[in-house]
Design a protein around this motif. Structure first.
Motif, short mmCIF file in Angstrom:
data_model
loop_
_atom_site.label_atom_id
_atom_site.label_comp_id
_atom_site.label_asym_id
_atom_site.label_seq_id
_atom_site.Cartn_x
_atom_site.Cartn_y
_atom_site.Cartn_z
N ALA A 1 -16.96 -13.00 2.18
CA ALA A 1 -16.18 -12.01 2.93
C ALA A 1 -15.82 -10.85 2.01
O ALA A 1 -15.90 -9.68 2.40
N ALA A 2 -15.47 -11.17 0.78
CA ALA A 2 -15.11 -10.13 -0.18
C ALA A 2 -16.31 -9.24 -0.47
O ALA A 2 -16.20 -8.01 -0.52
N ALA B 1 -19.03 -4.08 0.51
CA ALA B 1 -20.24 -3.37 0.91
C ALA B 1 -19.96 -2.43 2.08
O ALA B 1 -20.44 -1.29 2.12
N ILE B 2 -19.17 -2.91 3.02
CA ILE B 2 -18.82 -2.07 4.17
C ILE B 2 -18.04 -0.84 3.71
O ILE B 2 -18.33 0.29 4.10
N ALA B 3 -17.10 -1.08 2.82
CA ALA B 3 -16.27 0.03 2.32
C ALA B 3 -17.15 1.05 1.59
O ALA B 3 -17.01 2.26 1.77
N PRO C 1 -24.32 -18.86 4.43
CA PRO C 1 -24.12 -18.65 2.99
C PRO C 1 -22.89 -19.41 2.50
O PRO C 1 -22.73 -19.65 1.32
N ALA C 2 -22.06 -19.80 3.45
CA ALA C 2 -20.88 -20.56 3.08
C ALA C 2 -21.27 -21.85 2.39
O ALA C 2 -20.59 -22.32 1.47
N LEU D 1 -18.32 -10.27 11.00
CA LEU D 1 -19.07 -11.12 10.08
C LEU D 1 -18.21 -11.50 8.89
O LEU D 1 -18.16 -12.65 8.47
N ALA D 2 -17.56 -10.53 8.34
CA ALA D 2 -16.77 -10.75 7.14
C ALA D 2 -15.62 -11.71 7.44
O ALA D 2 -15.25 -12.54 6.61
N ALA D 3 -15.09 -11.59 8.64
CA ALA D 3 -13.94 -12.41 9.00
C ALA D 3 -14.28 -13.90 8.97
O ALA D 3 -13.48 -14.72 8.54
N GLY D 4 -15.49 -14.24 9.42
CA GLY D 4 -15.82 -15.66 9.53
C GLY D 4 -16.36 -16.30 8.27
O GLY D 4 -16.65 -17.48 8.25
N ALA D 5 -16.52 -15.53 7.21
CA ALA D 5 -17.19 -16.03 6.02
C ALA D 5 -16.20 -16.61 5.01
O ALA D 5 -15.01 -16.34 5.08
#
Ligand SMILES: Nc1ncnc2c1ncn2[C@@H]1O[C@H](COP(=O)(O)OP(=O)(O)O)[C@@H](O)[C@H]1O
Ligand SMILES: [Mg+2]
Lengths: 250, 435
Positions: free
Chosen positions: B28-29, B34-36, B112-113, B19-23
């Motif tokens: 993405a940040a 949040a994942i971290a 959200p982009a 998900l983060a990769a495509g945002a």
């Protein structure tokens, strides 16, 4: 047939014997007064009659209008015709006075196999009874007894009684905390309910109420028993001499 | 490293890394952070203070899949009867968007982009995931949901209903992370009714972020009426500006286990904040209401009345913290937590906390737990009202006293009806066997 027959009634509260052998017979239409010093068990008797929990009957019986009263729950007794005007009417935050009374009326109708009372008829009935007691529409809308003065609470009790038309009215110190004007309003309300088929048990500490509500009989309750019974002149005698004789006699 | 730590056991389906990769960069940040954070803190364990009364073993035992399909839910009739626009989120994604009144803008967060500036300015900045794993998880998967903007000075008349529904599974539970952002701009005023519902077994992990700007007002009533098999862990995070008003209420009737958490930052002078509520629990339900009120600036008022009614083996948890910072002089805070236990096996834990660093404040708090008053019950029965009916009347009065705190009349009436309906089902029936 007597409306109420109490025989050899012994009652304990939290293991302590409060009533120690009460005998009392009330015929239909009679008004009896019970007088006595504080703590003699007057309220206890009123609660045992109306079915409050926590009062253990260890001996004796109560018959009311053909029922074995002690076998009945408080609500069943009320529906059967017993009414207690509380010494300390309870506040019910959030329960409107009209809802409360309507529930009480409908409980009786249900027991009689009738449907709920018509909303308009109910409003008319309550308003008519309230008027004579000086109870305003605004008071009727409020939560039961919440924010009422002492006198308003007592008048509200009489309103309940007038609307519910019981067979036996037990009035527990209905005169306490009333000024002379309020006493008159309340007594007039009670007298308006006097009826050959309706009996009353008027509990009071003072004789003054009995000037307004004339009793057929006066009983002196002291130390858990009825120590003397007489006519209304007994109340006057007690007013002069106080309860000293009854408290001290051991 | 504690043994309580779990690594993303609840994340299923869409890989947050993907998900983060495509945002876009900003999103993405946010997701990566949040994942971290989620990796670092994991799910709360038995030794996590903030969760000590609400155990998550039943949640952790699940291996949920992403929610799909159509939930079998209908809005309660009284809520459906509210004559405002209805926004629907199903399984975390916007599914129905009616025409909005003038001054109200709604955008889907599906992309959200493409988010406008007012979304980017707030999204992820109000609901902190530093210490809250479920919020971190929601943010890590941020892809669906909805953002609502009440434009400067706009005052839509009718309450906006936001229905958040989820399709659960039979054997396998589902999970969804609905995200809602509400921005009320300067001088705007609106009423929002959020309804959480679903069918079957599922975990609902919604996060709602709310920003109320200077002089603006939001009336916000939340109905948590999830399926009896569901787990509901929600976060509502608020940022309030000077002279703003938030009139919040939660009515919780649903879920097997639910935690409703509300965190408010009163970041301006003369803010009027209310967070009142009622939780109704039957059988083995577990209701947790956790709130945090941060009085950061002077002359703020906060009002919090939370009442619970519990039957069966239901359990209630109330944790309410009020923080008054040194600068927040003249704060007026009221907090009361009450619970009515209608069965011997019902239980409640109440933990009010006041932390006050200003010296000229008025703050009161209290808690009561009890059964129905014997003298009240007797008074009703002495008038001929049967025990069951008497109990029902008293419980109804107890609950409606709190619901009366909802400011907006049509919303108040709708919630009163929902609560009455619950009481009819769970109290009137049970009480017949009163002794
Ligand atoms: N709930 C109770 N628990 C313990 N004692 C009680 C309770 N109610 C009444 N009593 C006691 O019973 C006695 C009679 O009380 P009560 O009937 O109220 O008297 P009265 O109405 O004549 O003043 C008193 O000694 C009182 O302390
Ligand atoms: Mg007394």
């Amino acid at each position: 047939m007597a409306l109420l027959e109490i025989e050899g009634l012994h009652v304990e509260v939290e293991g302590k014997e409060i009533l120690k052998g009460i005998d009392l017979v009330i015929e239909p239409g009679e008004v009896h007064a019970i007088m006595g010093p504080n703590g003699s068990g007057k309220s206890t008797l009123s609660y045992v009659l109306s079915g409050r929990e926590g009062y253990e009957v260890t001996a004796g019986s109560i018959r009311f209008d053909g029922h074995d009263l002690l076998e009945m729950e408080a609500d069943e007794r009320a529906v059967a015709g017993i009414f207690l005007a509380f010494q300390y009417p309870v506040e019910l935050p959030g329960v409107s006075g009209m809802t409360f009374l309507k529930e009480a009326v409908n409980a009786r109708r249900k027991a009689a196999g009738e449907g709920d009372i018509d909303a308009m008829a109910f409003l008319k009935l309550v308003r008519a009874k309230a008027k004579g007691l000086g109870i305003t529409d605004e008071m009727l809308k409020r939560a039961v007894n919440v924010g009422f003065s002492g006198g308003e609470k007592k008048r509200n009790e009489i309103l309940h009684m007038a609307v519910l038309e019981p067979k036996l009215c037990v009035l527990d110190e209905t005169d306490s905390g009333l000024d002379i004007d309020a006493l008159k309003v309340v007594s007039d309300g009670v007298n308006a309910l006097r009826d050959p088929a309706r009996s009353m048990l008027v509990i009071t500490h003072y004789q003054r109420l009995l000037n307004h509500i004339e009793p057929d009989k006066v009983h002196v309750l002291a130390r858990g028993r009825i120590r003397r019974t007489g006519g209304k002149e007994l109340a006057l005698e007690l007013e002069q001499k106080g309860y000293a004789d009854f408290v001290e006699a051991a | 490293m504690t043994t309580d730590t779990n690594t993303l056991p609840l994340v299923a389906g869409e890989d947050p890394a993907v998900l983060a990769a495509g945002a876009p960069d900003w999103l993405a940040a946010l997701r990566r952070a949040a994942i971290a954070r989620y990796d670092a803190i994991g799910l709360p364990g038995p030794r996590t203070e903030a969760w000590k009364f609400t155990g998550l073993n039943a949640v952790k035992a699940l291996t949920p899949v992403p929610a799909e399909g159509v939930p079998a839910t209908e809005l309660p009739p009284a809520v459906a009867a509210l004559d405002g626009p209805r926004i629907e989120i199903v399984n975390g994604r916007l599914s129905a968007l009616p025409a909005m009144p003038t001054g109200v803008e709604v955008v889907a967060l599906d992309d959200p982009a493409a988010a406008p500036e007012w979304v980017r300015a707030h999204l992820g900045s109000i609901a902190s995931f530093e210490t809250h794993p479920f919020t971190a998880l929601n943010t890590a998967q941020l892809a669906g949901g909805v953002a609502v903007r009440i434009a400067r000075g706009a005052m839509p008349e009718a309450p906006i209903v936001l229905s958040v529904a989820q399709a659960g599974g039979g054997e396998t539970a589902t999970i969804a992370h609905p995200r809602v952002l509400v921005v009320v701009e300067e001088g705007g005023s609106a009423d929002l009714v959020t309804v959480f519902q679903g069918s079957g077994r599922y975990i609902a992990n919604p996060v709602t972020e709310i920003a109320v700007a200077e002089g603006a007002r939001l009336g916000h009533a939340v109905l948590q009426a999830e399926d009896a098999e569901a787990f509901h862990v929600s976060m509502t995070a608020l940022k309030l500006a000077e002279k703003s008003t938030y009139d919040g209420f939660v009515l919780a009737t649903g879920s097997k286990l639910a935690r409703h958490e509300v965190r408010a930052e009163l970041d301006g002078e003369h803010i009027e904040y209310a967070i009142n509520g009622v939780y109704l629990g039957a059988d083995g339900q577990h209701h947790d209401i956790t709130t945090f009120i941060d009085h950061a600036r002077p002359h703020g008022t906060s009002h919090e009345m939370v009442k619970g009614v519990l039957t069966g083996t239901a359990r209630g948890v109330f944790q309410g913290k009020i923080l008054v910072r040194p600068d927040a002089q003249k704060t007026d805070g009221f907090q009361m937590n009450r619970a009515l236990l209608l069965s011997r096996d019902a239980e409640v834990n109440s933990k009010p906390e006041l932390e006050i660093y200003a010296d000229d404040v008025k703050c009161s708090h209290g808690a009561t737990v009890g059964e129905l008053e014997d003298d009240e019950l007797f008074y009703l029965m002495a008038r001929g009202i049967p025990r069951g009916r008497a109990r029902a009347l008293l419980v109804e009065a107890y609950v409606q006293e709190a619901i009366a705190l909802i400011g907006r009349a049509p919303v108040r009436d709708a919630f009163a009806a929902v609560a009455s309906e619950w009481l009819d089902r769970h109290v009137a029936g049970v009480s017949g066997s009163g002794e």
